[in-house]
Design a protein around this motif. Sequence first.
Motif, PDB file in Angstrom:
ATOM      1  N   LEU A   1       4.750  17.031   6.983  1.00  0.00           N
ATOM      2  CA  LEU A   1       3.723  16.062   7.350  1.00  0.00           C
ATOM      3  C   LEU A   1       2.865  15.744   6.134  1.00  0.00           C
ATOM      4  O   LEU A   1       2.319  16.653   5.513  1.00  0.00           O
ATOM      5  N   ARG A   2       2.772  14.502   5.821  1.00  0.00           N
ATOM      6  CA  ARG A   2       1.926  14.072   4.719  1.00  0.00           C
ATOM      7  C   ARG A   2       0.545  13.721   5.254  1.00  0.00           C
ATOM      8  O   ARG A   2       0.433  13.027   6.264  1.00  0.00           O
ATOM      9  N   PRO A   3      -0.525  14.179   4.624  1.00  0.00           N
ATOM     10  CA  PRO A   3      -1.858  13.808   5.101  1.00  0.00           C
ATOM     11  C   PRO A   3      -2.103  12.316   4.918  1.00  0.00           C
ATOM     12  O   PRO A   3      -1.804  11.744   3.867  1.00  0.00           O
ATOM     13  N   LEU A   4      -2.608  11.667   5.952  1.00  0.00           N
ATOM     14  CA  LEU A   4      -2.880  10.233   5.908  1.00  0.00           C
ATOM     15  C   LEU A   4      -4.256  10.018   5.302  1.00  0.00           C
ATOM     16  O   LEU A   4      -5.277  10.023   5.992  1.00  0.00           O
ATOM     17  N   LEU A   5      -4.286   9.866   3.994  1.00  0.00           N
ATOM     18  CA  LEU A   5      -5.520   9.691   3.244  1.00  0.00           C
ATOM     19  C   LEU A   5      -5.381   8.482   2.337  1.00  0.00           C
ATOM     20  O   LEU A   5      -4.274   7.970   2.132  1.00  0.00           O
ATOM     21  N   PRO A   6      -6.480   7.976   1.776  1.00  0.00           N
ATOM     22  CA  PRO A   6      -6.377   6.876   0.818  1.00  0.00           C
ATOM     23  C   PRO A   6      -5.496   7.251  -0.358  1.00  0.00           C
ATOM     24  O   PRO A   6      -5.479   8.410  -0.800  1.00  0.00           O
ATOM     25  N   PRO A   7      -4.712   6.322  -0.875  1.00  0.00           N
ATOM     26  CA  PRO A   7      -3.812   6.642  -1.993  1.00  0.00           C
ATOM     27  C   PRO A   7      -4.531   7.183  -3.214  1.00  0.00           C
ATOM     28  O   PRO A   7      -3.951   7.947  -3.983  1.00  0.00           O
TER      29      PRO A   7
ATOM     30  N   TRP B   1      -4.934   3.160   5.332  1.00  0.00           N
ATOM     31  CA  TRP B   1      -5.851   3.247   4.195  1.00  0.00           C
ATOM     32  C   TRP B   1      -5.404   2.430   2.970  1.00  0.00           C
ATOM     33  O   TRP B   1      -5.861   2.672   1.860  1.00  0.00           O
ATOM     34  N   LEU B   2      -4.526   1.455   3.152  1.00  0.00           N
ATOM     35  CA  LEU B   2      -4.075   0.661   2.016  1.00  0.00           C
ATOM     36  C   LEU B   2      -4.941  -0.565   1.764  1.00  0.00           C
ATOM     37  O   LEU B   2      -4.744  -1.249   0.767  1.00  0.00           O
ATOM     38  N   VAL B   3      -5.866  -0.860   2.662  1.00  0.00           N
ATOM     39  CA  VAL B   3      -6.708  -2.054   2.545  1.00  0.00           C
ATOM     40  C   VAL B   3      -8.089  -1.710   2.023  1.00  0.00           C
ATOM     41  O   VAL B   3      -8.687  -2.484   1.270  1.00  0.00           O
ATOM     42  N   THR B   4      -8.598  -0.550   2.396  1.00  0.00           N
ATOM     43  CA  THR B   4      -9.972  -0.183   2.068  1.00  0.00           C
ATOM     44  C   THR B   4     -10.189  -0.156   0.564  1.00  0.00           C
ATOM     45  O   THR B   4      -9.476   0.533  -0.171  1.00  0.00           O
ATOM     46  N   GLY B   5     -11.179  -0.923   0.101  1.00  0.00           N
ATOM     47  CA  GLY B   5     -11.544  -0.933  -1.306  1.00  0.00           C
ATOM     48  C   GLY B   5     -10.589  -1.689  -2.196  1.00  0.00           C
ATOM     49  O   GLY B   5     -10.724  -1.631  -3.419  1.00  0.00           O
ATOM     50  N   ARG B   6      -9.629  -2.413  -1.629  1.00  0.00           N
ATOM     51  CA  ARG B   6      -8.654  -3.143  -2.417  1.00  0.00           C
ATOM     52  C   ARG B   6      -8.874  -4.649  -2.278  1.00  0.00           C
ATOM     53  O   ARG B   6      -9.443  -5.130  -1.293  1.00  0.00           O
ATOM     54  N   HIS B   7      -8.390  -5.401  -3.278  1.00  0.00           N
ATOM     55  CA  HIS B   7      -8.402  -6.852  -3.183  1.00  0.00           C
ATOM     56  C   HIS B   7      -7.374  -7.277  -2.138  1.00  0.00           C
ATOM     57  O   HIS B   7      -6.231  -6.811  -2.148  1.00  0.00           O
ATOM     58  N   PRO B   8      -7.727  -8.153  -1.198  1.00  0.00           N
ATOM     59  CA  PRO B   8      -6.815  -8.435  -0.079  1.00  0.00           C
ATOM     60  C   PRO B   8      -5.599  -9.272  -0.455  1.00  0.00           C
ATOM     61  O   PRO B   8      -4.556  -9.153   0.193  1.00  0.00           O
ATOM     62  N   VAL B   9      -5.679 -10.125  -1.474  1.00  0.00           N
ATOM     63  CA  VAL B   9      -4.571 -11.044  -1.774  1.00  0.00           C
ATOM     64  C   VAL B   9      -3.293 -10.302  -2.158  1.00  0.00           C
ATOM     65  O   VAL B   9      -2.206 -10.634  -1.661  1.00  0.00           O
ATOM     66  N   PRO B  10      -3.319  -9.270  -3.041  1.00  0.00           N
ATOM     67  CA  PRO B  10      -2.077  -8.548  -3.320  1.00  0.00           C
ATOM     68  C   PRO B  10      -1.470  -7.890  -2.082  1.00  0.00           C
ATOM     69  O   PRO B  10      -0.237  -7.843  -1.949  1.00  0.00           O
ATOM     70  N   ILE B  11      -2.306  -7.396  -1.170  1.00  0.00           N
ATOM     71  CA  ILE B  11      -1.790  -6.775   0.046  1.00  0.00           C
ATOM     72  C   ILE B  11      -1.119  -7.815   0.934  1.00  0.00           C
ATOM     73  O   ILE B  11      -0.037  -7.591   1.487  1.00  0.00           O
ATOM     74  N   VAL B  12      -1.751  -8.975   1.081  1.00  0.00           N
ATOM     75  CA  VAL B  12      -1.167 -10.042   1.902  1.00  0.00           C
ATOM     76  C   VAL B  12       0.133 -10.536   1.281  1.00  0.00           C
ATOM     77  O   VAL B  12       1.114 -10.808   1.990  1.00  0.00           O
ATOM     78  N   THR B  13       0.174 -10.642  -0.046  1.00  0.00           N
ATOM     79  CA  THR B  13       1.396 -11.095  -0.717  1.00  0.00           C
ATOM     80  C   THR B  13       2.542 -10.111  -0.492  1.00  0.00           C
ATOM     81  O   THR B  13       3.673 -10.514  -0.178  1.00  0.00           O
TER      82      THR B  13
END
Length: 415
Positions: free
Chosen positions: A358-364, A215-227
Amino acid sequence: MAARGRCPECGSAALVEDAHYAQQQLVCAACGCVLAEGLLTTTYTEEEHLREVAYSQSTGQKEQRSRCLQRGIRRVQDLCKVLQLPAVFEETAVSYFQRALQLPAFHLVSLEKKELLGGCCVFVTCRQHNWPLTMGTICSLLYAKQDLFASVFLSLQKELGLSVPALSLADLVTTHLNSFRLFQPAAGVPAPFLEDKEKLLARTMGIVELASETWLVTGRHPVPIVTAAAFLAWQSLQPGPRLSCPLARFCRLAGVDLPPPAHLRLKELLEILLGMASQLAWLRGFNLDKKTVVKHIGDLLQHRLFLLKNAFCQQDPEGQYKSSVGQDSPGQGSPSCPPVAQEKGCPLAGKRQRGGTLRPLLPPCLIHPRKRLRPAAPSAPAPALTGDEPISDSEIEEYLRSPEEIRAFRKAKAW
């Protein structure tokens, strides 16, 4: 074309006919004296009749538009050559530019927007052919602002009715890493910091896929994630000399801009990797932190599905938390976790995590909300009841107690 006779001013025989817009002029090539001048006409078919008309309807306006078209076509062709695009791309981009200039929406726009129009045609053509090209690359070649380029692009898409597919994240990773200056020896880049392009691309792609599954990509700008993913991949390939290199220096060495959210994406990726590392059997005896976990990214990506399933739990549509990735076999149902699993832990998962939680896997944005809900504005106080308020017909039955009173009220209402 040379003409007979001599110039009355200088006596030169170098007389030529010069077409100034729609006017045929006889000019001396030696001194510039104009010997004869024609009339301004409207169209080429009416030039034989020598009719004087307004300039906006003359062939001069058509010639000016033709020169603008030719200059724009040359600009589109130059862009295609710089980007090393196939010949079919160039033909498609030129046809889009010619169609756009025929539309009234692009007749009276500024010269800057007309120059960006050619870049938009190239950008649309590349997207339609699944060629990895970003808007930032075109803007850097044209020295243009991205907001102005985006406005021209949206106008072109609307006026021509074009369908422009979005660029996939995998294509964006390839395009973004192609601009790095870490693949060949260069001034200012230490030798231990150089990396093989294919290795860095494969490792970065794996980290980006992990970010997409968590859930780290959804709704985010892709360039910071790729960097951030490229930085972690680069460090993990040779962690010895590279762990001490911060993200800002990595971007300077690679020759790319550092987007401000990249530090947040890097922090979120490291938290996911630490949670996965806690489930890897041969790492449970080590005290891992955000720096040392980078050394084991290769192993974590290799067993990604298993580690995610054991390290996190996800909420299903019915409101119960369960394993995040994949489905367990019928005889091995995954234990569900309550919404407070991150704080109090899941008792059923304690054996699997050896006392961990266990941490729930949800959007940050749901796990760590940054924005607080604003309290509702206080409503106006209700007026005090006096007992003299009128009672509506729909509420009057609530005040009648006996069946006789109800029958009497219905009989009176029927009358």
